[in-house]
Design a protein around this motif. Structure first.
Motif, short mmCIF file in Angstrom:
data_model
loop_
_atom_site.label_atom_id
_atom_site.label_comp_id
_atom_site.label_asym_id
_atom_site.label_seq_id
_atom_site.Cartn_x
_atom_site.Cartn_y
_atom_site.Cartn_z
N ARG A 1 2.43 1.69 -3.41
CA ARG A 1 1.47 2.23 -4.38
C ARG A 1 1.25 3.74 -4.17
NH1 ARG A 1 -1.21 -2.80 -3.60
NH2 ARG A 1 -2.59 -1.85 -2.05
N LYS A 2 1.21 4.16 -2.91
CA LYS A 2 1.02 5.59 -2.61
C LYS A 2 2.21 6.41 -3.10
CE LYS A 2 -0.78 7.21 1.08
NZ LYS A 2 -1.06 7.53 2.51
N ARG A 3 3.44 5.87 -2.88
CA ARG A 3 4.63 6.58 -3.38
C ARG A 3 4.61 6.67 -4.90
NH1 ARG A 3 7.32 3.63 0.71
NH2 ARG A 3 7.99 2.07 -0.82
N HIS B 1 0.84 -1.21 0.00
CA HIS B 1 0.00 0.00 0.00
C HIS B 1 0.87 1.26 0.00
CE1 HIS B 1 -3.40 2.58 0.77
NE2 HIS B 1 -2.80 3.07 1.85
N ARG B 2 1.92 1.28 0.84
CA ARG B 2 2.83 2.43 0.86
C ARG B 2 3.54 2.60 -0.48
NH1 ARG B 2 4.48 0.42 6.22
NH2 ARG B 2 3.37 1.64 7.81
#
Length: 219
Positions: free
Chosen positions: A18-20, A15-16
């Motif tokens: 993908r956010k980056r 998830h992190r």
């Protein structure tokens, strides 16, 4: 758990990541479209004039020459006669102002002196010009050569006699083009995994001019 902190799960790591990725893609898209908007008109101009310059011999226009004669006022003639007989330097302000008012030329930083005349070179995009002031009699000759709008645009491409403002524009345009190309390259890198042809096409764009330069351009 490590030192009282929970160990992030694999799903949280993904998830992190993908956010980056989404953050950097958003930034790259923003810079890419802003730089493309800034470059659009300039890039069209330089692309078209790149073609016309490559075929300058076939597209050369006949130059139009306009000549005008005038005479210095009697009170200004001694100022011209007092100028050095050789070298370069500025005109007296009163003479410069008269030329600007009567002939319509902008004040020039330097004139060329000889024993017979004082001459001004007036190069400009798409043409040339000059003014000659005779030391005896004060006759003034002004000639302008106009090679047409295509020569004007070609000279804008080359930065020929375009002044400092256009020079600054070219620098700014070049910087915007760098941003456009580098953000485009980064976007290609982000999407290359789903588009297998990305790097072969990029490589072709590098290889084609390199091979032409090595095989067909000879010093």
């Amino acid at each position: 758990m490590v030192a009282g902190h929970p160990v992030p799960s694999a799903s949280e790591d993904r998830h992190r990541a993908r956010k980056r990725r989404a953050f950097w893609l958003k930034q790259l898209y923003a810079w890419h479209w802003i730089s493309s908007a800034l470059c659009l008109v300039g890039m069209l101009l330089f692309a078209v004039t790149g073609i016309t310059l490559n075929h300058a011999a076939q597209l050369e226009a006949r130059a139009r020459v306009a000549t005008r004669e005038a005479a210095l006022p009697a009170d200004l003639l001694p100022l011209v006669q007092a100028l050095p007989s050789r070298g370069r330097g500025p005109l007296p302000p009163a003479v410069d102002a008269w030329l600007s008012r009567e002939i319509g030329i902008r004040p020039t930083p330097e004139a060329e002196f000889s024993s017979d005349e004082v001459s001004l070179s007036l190069p400009r995009p798409g043409g040339d010009g000059w003014v000659s002031l005779a030391r005896r009699g004060g006759s003034v000759m002004h000639e302008v050569t106009d090679r047409g709008w295509l020569a004007y645009l070609n000279d804008l491409h080359k930065g020929r006699h375009t002044g400092s403002a256009w020079s600054w524009f070219i620098d700014g345009f070049g910087a915007a083009c760098l941003v456009f190309c580098l953000t485009g390259l980064a976007l290609l890198w982000f999407h290359a995994g789903r588009r297998p042809a990305t790097w072969p096409v990029v490589g072709l764009g590098l290889l084609a001019p390199l091979l032409i330069a090595l095989l067909f351009i000879h010093a």
